[in-house]
Design a protein around this motif. Structure first.
Motif, PDB file in Angstrom:
ATOM      1  N   LEU A 139     -13.518  -1.219   8.198  1.00  0.00           N
ATOM      2  CA  LEU A 139     -12.285  -2.014   8.213  1.00  0.00           C
ATOM      3  C   LEU A 139     -11.050  -1.124   8.168  1.00  0.00           C
ATOM      4  O   LEU A 139     -10.109  -1.296   8.963  1.00  0.00           O
ATOM      5  N   ILE A 140     -11.039  -0.174   7.242  1.00  0.00           N
ATOM      6  CA  ILE A 140      -9.896   0.738   7.141  1.00  0.00           C
ATOM      7  C   ILE A 140      -9.762   1.576   8.400  1.00  0.00           C
ATOM      8  O   ILE A 140      -8.643   1.814   8.886  1.00  0.00           O
ATOM      9  N   SER A 141     -10.879   2.015   8.972  1.00  0.00           N
ATOM     10  CA  SER A 141     -10.833   2.788  10.218  1.00  0.00           C
ATOM     11  C   SER A 141     -10.218   1.959  11.339  1.00  0.00           C
ATOM     12  O   SER A 141      -9.408   2.462  12.136  1.00  0.00           O
ATOM     13  N   GLY A 142     -10.594   0.691  11.401  1.00  0.00           N
ATOM     14  CA  GLY A 142     -10.032  -0.172  12.431  1.00  0.00           C
ATOM     15  C   GLY A 142      -8.541  -0.366  12.262  1.00  0.00           C
ATOM     16  O   GLY A 142      -7.780  -0.337  13.240  1.00  0.00           O
ATOM     17  N   VAL A 143      -8.100  -0.558  11.018  1.00  0.00           N
ATOM     18  CA  VAL A 143      -6.663  -0.738  10.758  1.00  0.00           C
ATOM     19  C   VAL A 143      -5.895   0.531  11.073  1.00  0.00           C
ATOM     20  O   VAL A 143      -4.827   0.502  11.695  1.00  0.00           O
ATOM     21  N   VAL A 144      -6.420   1.679  10.655  1.00  0.00           N
ATOM     22  CA  VAL A 144      -5.762   2.959  10.950  1.00  0.00           C
ATOM     23  C   VAL A 144      -5.735   3.201  12.454  1.00  0.00           C
ATOM     24  O   VAL A 144      -4.743   3.680  13.008  1.00  0.00           O
ATOM     25  N   GLY A 145      -6.827   2.857  13.130  1.00  0.00           N
ATOM     26  CA  GLY A 145      -6.850   3.010  14.586  1.00  0.00           C
ATOM     27  C   GLY A 145      -5.831   2.131  15.283  1.00  0.00           C
ATOM     28  O   GLY A 145      -5.274   2.501  16.321  1.00  0.00           O
ATOM     29  N   ALA A 146      -5.540   0.970  14.710  1.00  0.00           N
ATOM     30  CA  ALA A 146      -4.596   0.050  15.335  1.00  0.00           C
ATOM     31  C   ALA A 146      -3.154   0.301  14.919  1.00  0.00           C
ATOM     32  O   ALA A 146      -2.243   0.258  15.750  1.00  0.00           O
ATOM     33  N   ALA A 147      -2.928   0.563  13.628  1.00  0.00           N
ATOM     34  CA  ALA A 147      -1.550   0.620  13.131  1.00  0.00           C
ATOM     35  C   ALA A 147      -1.208   1.919  12.425  1.00  0.00           C
ATOM     36  O   ALA A 147      -0.071   2.093  11.993  1.00  0.00           O
ATOM     37  N   GLY A 148      -2.180   2.835  12.269  1.00  0.00           N
ATOM     38  CA  GLY A 148      -1.919   4.070  11.555  1.00  0.00           C
ATOM     39  C   GLY A 148      -2.109   3.888  10.059  1.00  0.00           C
ATOM     40  O   GLY A 148      -2.189   2.770   9.556  1.00  0.00           O
ATOM     41  N   ALA A 149      -2.183   4.996   9.346  1.00  0.00           N
ATOM     42  CA  ALA A 149      -2.404   4.944   7.901  1.00  0.00           C
ATOM     43  C   ALA A 149      -1.132   4.501   7.200  1.00  0.00           C
ATOM     44  O   ALA A 149      -0.043   4.554   7.749  1.00  0.00           O
ATOM     45  N   GLY A 150      -1.298   4.083   5.954  1.00  0.00           N
ATOM     46  CA  GLY A 150      -0.145   3.668   5.173  1.00  0.00           C
ATOM     47  C   GLY A 150      -0.423   2.377   4.443  1.00  0.00           C
ATOM     48  O   GLY A 150      -1.550   2.084   4.043  1.00  0.00           O
ATOM     49  N   ARG A 151       0.632   1.581   4.282  1.00  0.00           N
ATOM     50  CA  ARG A 151       0.541   0.339   3.519  1.00  0.00           C
ATOM     51  C   ARG A 151      -0.520  -0.603   4.099  1.00  0.00           C
ATOM     52  O   ARG A 151      -1.250  -1.269   3.355  1.00  0.00           O
ATOM     53  N   ALA A 152      -0.597  -0.647   5.427  1.00  0.00           N
ATOM     54  CA  ALA A 152      -1.558  -1.550   6.060  1.00  0.00           C
ATOM     55  C   ALA A 152      -2.990  -1.178   5.687  1.00  0.00           C
ATOM     56  O   ALA A 152      -3.824  -2.051   5.452  1.00  0.00           O
ATOM     57  N   ALA A 153      -3.282   0.110   5.624  1.00  0.00           N
ATOM     58  CA  ALA A 153      -4.627   0.556   5.268  1.00  0.00           C
ATOM     59  C   ALA A 153      -4.966   0.197   3.830  1.00  0.00           C
ATOM     60  O   ALA A 153      -6.086  -0.235   3.529  1.00  0.00           O
ATOM     61  N   VAL A 154      -3.983   0.349   2.913  1.00  0.00           N
ATOM     62  CA  VAL A 154      -4.219   0.014   1.510  1.00  0.00           C
ATOM     63  C   VAL A 154      -4.454  -1.481   1.352  1.00  0.00           C
ATOM     64  O   VAL A 154      -5.382  -1.918   0.657  1.00  0.00           O
ATOM     65  N   LEU A 155      -3.608  -2.292   1.993  1.00  0.00           N
ATOM     66  CA  LEU A 155      -3.766  -3.740   1.898  1.00  0.00           C
ATOM     67  C   LEU A 155      -5.105  -4.185   2.486  1.00  0.00           C
ATOM     68  O   LEU A 155      -5.805  -5.031   1.915  1.00  0.00           O
ATOM     69  N   ALA A 156      -5.444  -3.627   3.632  1.00  0.00           N
ATOM     70  CA  ALA A 156      -6.721  -3.980   4.260  1.00  0.00           C
ATOM     71  C   ALA A 156      -7.890  -3.566   3.377  1.00  0.00           C
ATOM     72  O   ALA A 156      -8.868  -4.311   3.232  1.00  0.00           O
ATOM     73  N   GLY A 157      -7.797  -2.381   2.767  1.00  0.00           N
ATOM     74  CA  GLY A 157      -8.868  -1.906   1.902  1.00  0.00           C
ATOM     75  C   GLY A 157      -9.057  -2.784   0.676  1.00  0.00           C
ATOM     76  O   GLY A 157     -10.184  -3.128   0.312  1.00  0.00           O
ATOM     77  N   PHE A 158      -7.940  -3.161   0.023  1.00  0.00           N
ATOM     78  CA  PHE A 158      -8.042  -4.038  -1.137  1.00  0.00           C
ATOM     79  C   PHE A 158      -8.547  -5.422  -0.747  1.00  0.00           C
ATOM     80  O   PHE A 158      -9.357  -6.030  -1.460  1.00  0.00           O
ATOM     81  N   ALA A 159      -8.053  -5.928   0.379  1.00  0.00           N
ATOM     82  CA  ALA A 159      -8.517  -7.241   0.830  1.00  0.00           C
ATOM     83  C   ALA A 159     -10.006  -7.217   1.140  1.00  0.00           C
ATOM     84  O   ALA A 159     -10.756  -8.140   0.779  1.00  0.00           O
ATOM     85  N   GLY A 160     -10.453  -6.144   1.808  1.00  0.00           N
ATOM     86  CA  GLY A 160     -11.874  -6.023   2.119  1.00  0.00           C
ATOM     87  C   GLY A 160     -12.717  -5.896   0.865  1.00  0.00           C
ATOM     88  O   GLY A 160     -13.808  -6.479   0.780  1.00  0.00           O
ATOM     89  N   LEU A 161     -12.222  -5.148  -0.128  1.00  0.00           N
ATOM     90  CA  LEU A 161     -12.967  -4.977  -1.383  1.00  0.00           C
ATOM     91  C   LEU A 161     -13.102  -6.306  -2.117  1.00  0.00           C
ATOM     92  O   LEU A 161     -14.207  -6.713  -2.497  1.00  0.00           O
ATOM     93  N   ALA A 162     -11.975  -7.006  -2.296  1.00  0.00           N
ATOM     94  CA  ALA A 162     -12.005  -8.250  -3.058  1.00  0.00           C
ATOM     95  C   ALA A 162     -12.814  -9.329  -2.341  1.00  0.00           C
ATOM     96  O   ALA A 162     -13.692  -9.973  -2.934  1.00  0.00           O
ATOM     97  N   ALA A 163     -12.520  -9.523  -1.063  1.00  0.00           N
ATOM     98  CA  ALA A 163     -13.211 -10.575  -0.318  1.00  0.00           C
ATOM     99  C   ALA A 163     -14.709 -10.293  -0.231  1.00  0.00           C
ATOM    100  O   ALA A 163     -15.541 -11.193  -0.432  1.00  0.00           O
ATOM    101  N   GLY A 164     -15.048  -9.053   0.065  1.00  0.00           N
ATOM    102  CA  GLY A 164     -16.465  -8.706   0.204  1.00  0.00           C
ATOM    103  C   GLY A 164     -17.224  -8.809  -1.107  1.00  0.00           C
ATOM    104  O   GLY A 164     -18.347  -9.314  -1.149  1.00  0.00           O
ATOM    105  N   ALA A 165     -16.619  -8.332  -2.206  1.00  0.00           N
ATOM    106  CA  ALA A 165     -17.301  -8.353  -3.498  1.00  0.00           C
ATOM    107  C   ALA A 165     -17.581  -9.783  -3.950  1.00  0.00           C
ATOM    108  O   ALA A 165     -18.693 -10.114  -4.383  1.00  0.00           O
ATOM    109  N   PHE A 166     -16.574 -10.659  -3.852  1.00  0.00           N
ATOM    110  CA  PHE A 166     -16.778 -12.045  -4.273  1.00  0.00           C
ATOM    111  C   PHE A 166     -17.734 -12.769  -3.331  1.00  0.00           C
ATOM    112  O   PHE A 166     -18.554 -13.587  -3.768  1.00  0.00           O
ATOM    113  N   SER A 167     -17.636 -12.485  -2.051  1.00  0.00           N
ATOM    114  CA  SER A 167     -18.533 -13.116  -1.085  1.00  0.00           C
ATOM    115  C   SER A 167     -19.979 -12.692  -1.324  1.00  0.00           C
ATOM    116  O   SER A 167     -20.902 -13.519  -1.316  1.00  0.00           O
TER     117      SER A 167
END
Length: 240
Positions: A42-70
């Motif tokens: 997920l983070i690789s895809g976001v970095v590939g699309a928009a570059g590293a930074g805030r988007a990567a952190v948000l995507a990483g946290f969203a992926g962690l929370a959503a995936g863990a609860f799911s």
């Protein structure tokens, strides 16, 4: 005349087995690998699309929370359903033992006879085991259903194992961006080490070659992240 001295008896060798029925290993391994691979991808895809930074952190946290609860919810529901089905079948067996104990005893004797005991011994073994109704129930359940009625898997253990393992795995590729990383290099290094290390650890636990388990998990994880990074890059170019 030669006198042979009695050879000393070898000390009795005791061995123990690891717990293979507790219901924690499969969700823990699956959760950790899924967390690491999916969040890395997920983070690789976001970095590939928009570059590293805030988007990567948000995507990483969203992926962690959503995936863990799911994962936790899915493991709880699946193991709970499996356990309820087992208990329902155990109840069926309990009713049959109460309704027709002679037929159940004959069934047990036939089972042991099919495994190589002579008819008389099989009958006596079945008769001895059937003297205690609870012991008879345990034997029938183990023989007919292949489960231990006293050690059914816990949905709570499965859910907690999956949640914690997924969170730990998902945190590996996210960690560099929490400290201001501006590219994928450090995330790739940590993820590669995590994939290989965890795959090797699981292989050791299951008595398989550590290097084979590590390389297998590494190949799967890197392959998934590479495909996702490429798709993200193409999407980013298309959107731009």
């Amino acid at each position: 005349m030669t006198i042979e001295l009695a050879r000393p008896h070898s000390p009795e060798q005791h061995h123990s087995h690891r717990d293979v029925t507790g219901g924690w290993l499969r969700p823990a391994v699956f959760g950790a690998m899924d967390g690491l691979v999916s969040n890395f991808a997920l983070i690789s895809g976001v970095v590939g699309a928009a570059g590293a930074g805030r988007a990567a952190v948000l995507a990483g946290f969203a992926g962690l929370a959503a995936g863990a609860f799911s994962m936790a919810a899915g493991e709880y529901t699946s193991v709970k359903s499996q356990t309820e089905l087992m208990r329902a079948e155990i109840a069926v067996e309990r009713r049959e033992l109460a309704r027709n104990p002679e037929a159940e005893q004959a069934e047990l004797a036939a089972l042991y006879q099919a495994r190589g005991l002579d008819a008389d011994l099989a009958r006596r073994v079945a008769e001895g085991l059937s003297a205690d109704p609870e012991q008879a129930l345990r034997v029938h359940v183990r023989e007919e259903l292949g489960v231990d009625p006293d050690d059914l898997p816990s949905p709570y253990v499965a859910a907690a194992s999956s949640f914690c393992a997924f969170s730990a795995g998902a945190l590996v590729p996210l960690a560099p961006f929490l400290f201001g990383a501006s590219g994928l290099v450090l995330a790739v290094v940590l993820s590669v080490l995590g994939l290989f290390g965890f795959g090797a650890a699981v292989a050791v636990m299951t008595a398989r070659p550590w290097w084979l388990g590590g390389l297998r998990q590494l190949a799967l994880g890197v392959g998934a992240a590479t495909v996702t990074f490429g798709l993200g890059h193409l999407l980013g170019v298309t959107v731009a």
